[in-house]
Enzyme design. Structure first.
Site, PDB file in Angstrom:
ATOM      1  CE  LYS A  24      -0.509   2.532  -1.954  1.00 29.99           C
ATOM      2  NZ  LYS A  24      -2.017   1.879  -1.757  1.00 29.99           N
ATOM      3  CG  ASP A  46      -8.440   6.917  -1.453  1.00 28.28           C
ATOM      4  OD1 ASP A  46      -7.566   6.883  -0.917  1.00 28.28           O
ATOM      5  OD2 ASP A  46      -8.302   6.433  -2.687  1.00 28.28           O
ATOM      6  CG  HIS A  90      -5.633   4.430  -6.996  1.00 28.39           C
ATOM      7  ND1 HIS A  90      -6.337   3.816  -6.907  1.00 28.39           N
ATOM      8  CD2 HIS A  90      -4.411   4.078  -7.367  1.00 28.39           C
ATOM      9  CE1 HIS A  90      -6.050   2.845  -7.177  1.00 28.39           C
ATOM     10  NE2 HIS A  90      -4.325   3.207  -7.359  1.00 28.39           N
ATOM     11  CG  HIS A 130      -0.770   7.959  -1.052  1.00 30.18           C
ATOM     12  ND1 HIS A 130       0.694   7.290  -2.154  1.00 30.18           N
ATOM     13  CD2 HIS A 130      -1.755   7.224  -2.452  1.00 30.18           C
ATOM     14  CE1 HIS A 130       0.710   6.100  -2.743  1.00 30.18           C
ATOM     15  NE2 HIS A 130      -0.795   6.652  -2.444  1.00 30.18           N
ATOM     16  CD  GLU A 184      -5.633   9.730  -5.652  1.00 28.82           C
ATOM     17  OE1 GLU A 184      -4.436   9.845  -5.298  1.00 28.82           O
ATOM     18  OE2 GLU A 184      -5.919   8.965  -6.647  1.00 28.82           O
ATOM     19  CG  ASN A 203       3.464   3.640  -2.267  1.00 25.41           C
ATOM     20  OD1 ASN A 203       3.577   4.237  -2.495  1.00 25.41           O
ATOM     21  ND2 ASN A 203       2.522   2.672  -2.998  1.00 25.41           N
ATOM     22  CB  SER A 221      -0.930   7.814  -5.558  1.00 28.45           C
ATOM     23  OG  SER A 221      -1.982   7.914  -7.113  1.00 28.45           O
TER      24      SER A 221
HETATM   25  C1  LIG Z   1      -4.716   6.782  -4.187  1.00 24.89           C
HETATM   26  C2  LIG Z   1      -5.099   5.571  -4.001  1.00 24.89           C
HETATM   27  N1  LIG Z   1      -5.489   4.721  -3.240  1.00 24.89           N
HETATM   28  C3  LIG Z   1      -6.116   3.657  -3.274  1.00 24.89           C
HETATM   29  C4  LIG Z   1      -6.010   2.703  -3.650  1.00 24.89           C
HETATM   30  C5  LIG Z   1      -5.515   1.000  -3.608  1.00 24.89           C
HETATM   31  O1  LIG Z   1      -5.170   0.833  -2.254  1.00 24.89           O
HETATM   32  P1  LIG Z   1      -4.797  -1.382  -2.496  1.00 24.89           P
HETATM   33  O2  LIG Z   1      -3.397  -1.072  -2.549  1.00 24.89           O
HETATM   34  O3  LIG Z   1      -4.587  -1.335  -1.438  1.00 24.89           O
HETATM   35  O4  LIG Z   1      -5.482  -1.950  -3.524  1.00 24.89           O
HETATM   36  C6  LIG Z   1      -3.912   3.446  -4.051  1.00 24.89           C
HETATM   37  C7  LIG Z   1      -2.999   2.296  -4.253  1.00 24.89           C
HETATM   38  O5  LIG Z   1      -2.263   2.530  -5.002  1.00 24.89           O
HETATM   39  C8  LIG Z   1      -3.679   4.534  -4.005  1.00 24.89           C
HETATM   40  O6  LIG Z   1      -3.253   4.999  -4.162  1.00 24.89           O
END
Ligand SMILES: Cc1ncc(COP(=O)(O)O)c(C=O)c1O
Length: 384
Positions: A236, A204, A135, A207, A175, A49, A179
């Site tokens: 990321k 969120d 997520h 990405h 999101e 990422n 992701s």
């Molecule tokens: C959309 C999304 N939110 C939150 C997270 C969690 O983030 P972190 O890896 O910093 O715990 C991820 C991680 O893959 C993600 O893809």
């Protein structure tokens, strides 16, 4: 271990193996730009990422090292004790100014930031509306938390509006860039629905931040409206790890009093915060990284369009749909044979029968890497 525990664990592990869903962890020996070495063999990494190629940037390493010299290695405590330093404070101010909020709170991970927000803000009787494909950190917090949760159809604003009746305190979470699919949420429309129904909005932007928009403002570049709560993660495009929750003074004060993930967890190190500040500046000024990502993306789409398996996206996340888990594993292994690392993503991370290779692009890739990937994909598809 008691026999009952043993039996339960064995059954679960065997079921995962039988369904081609068993996960294993691979340790890398070294990383150099787009190359990753695992078990002594070098691969082109199409699973990271690290979208902007900052994770191995020399500029960032120097920022980190300079700050280690000044502040040491660890923060030594949680933020409310003595873990909060001037580098933490400057990072927060920088993020607020860039993204247009009065406050930012730093967290050890995006997972904990998402959970902190949902667990802390919502109470019994509240309504939590989430995109179906959000997520795991968000969905799990919704399942475990006190609010009534409903999952609206993916990116479907008509379905969302069915639930927005204004009679309950409501928080809508999505999101920005999904992701596993790489598609972009209709942020502007969603924020408009929230405004009209007086619901809280939470985006969120794990990405999107760094990748979308002219200076990498992510979700903030997709609408004039501002979400009440913006979660950005640093694992990321920032090339490091950790997360921040951006919000107004009242929510920030509330989280500072009551968010257990914030209060009872050791702060990231000051050096980490300094490196994140440097990364935030690089993201805003080094436009060439986003331009390169866009060019590489075009190149990949043009090269493999005949195969119809690659989903065309406007982000660096390129799902290659395989259906059954075994198909995704076979393709991933065939690519590994040819020196390409792409992890097979299987249920429950993605819905049933939608196993895929999650191919991700990075500004650290070269055009020749994309050529190699395209050629290897075509060869593997013929052979399988
Ligand atoms: C959309 C999304 N939110 C939150 C997270 C969690 O983030 P972190 O890896 O910093 O715990 C991820 C991680 O893959 C993600 O893809």
């Amino acid at each position: 271990m008691t026999q009952a525990f043993k039996t339960r664990i064995e059954a679960a592990l065997n079921a995962r193996k039988d369904q081609a869903l068993f996960r294993t962890v691979h340790a890398f020996d070294s990383v150099k730009q787009s190359q990753i070495s695992i078990d002594g063999r070098s691969y082109i990494n199409f699973s990271s990422n690290d979208y902007l190629g900052l994770a191995s940037s020399d500029e960032l390493k120097i920022a980190y090292q300079d700050s280690v010299t000044k502040y040491g290695i660890g923060s030594g405590a949680s933020p409310l004790v003595t873990g909060h330093s001037t580098p933490h404070r400057s990072l927060e101010s920088q993020l607020c100014e860039w993204l247009g909020y009065s406050r930012a709170l730093l967290f050890g991970s995006g997972f904990s930031a998402n959970q902190a927000v949902l667990f802390t803000l919502l109470e019994k009787g509240d309504l939590l509306l989430q995109d179906r494909l959000n997520h795991a950190s968000l969905i799990e917090a919704g399942h475990l938390g006190p609010a009534n949760m409903r999952r609206f159809k993916h990116n479907d604003m008509e379905d969302l509006s069915r639930y927005l009746n204004g009679s309950q305190n409501t928080l809508v979470a999505t999101e920005s860039v999904f992701s596993m699919d790489g598609d972009i949420a209709p942020i502007d429309a969603l924020l408009e629905h929230c405004r009209a129904s007086q619901s809280w909005s939470m985006i969120d932007d794990a990405h999107g931040i760094g990748v979308l928009g002219e200076d990498g403002r992510g979700a903030r570049s997709l609408s004039e409206h501002r979400p009440d709560i913006l979660v950005i993660t640093f694992g990321k495009a920032f090339g490091l790890n950790g997360a921040a929750v951006l919000c107004g003074d009242d929510i920030a004060d509330y989280l500072t009093q009551f968010a257990r993930h914030y209060i009872y967890s050791t702060a990231m190190s000051p050096a980490h915060a300094s490196a994140l500040s440097k990364a935030a500046s690089m993201i805003q000024t080094q436009h060439w990284r986003r331009e390169k990502l866009f060019d590489l993306s075009e190149q990949l789409h043009n090269k493999v369009s005949d195969l119809h398996c690659l989903v065309e996206t406007k982000t660096p996340i390129k799902p290659w749909l395989c259906g059954e888990s075994n198909n995704a594993i076979d393709l991933s292994n065939a690519l590994k044979e040819q020196g390409i690392w792409t992890t097979a993503i299987r249920p429950p991370t993605v819905p049933k029968n939608s196993a895929r290779l999650r191919i991700t692009l990075s500004a650290a890739h070269h055009e020749s890497d994309i050529d190699t990937l395209s050629y290897s994909l075509m060869r593997s598809m013929e052979a399988l």
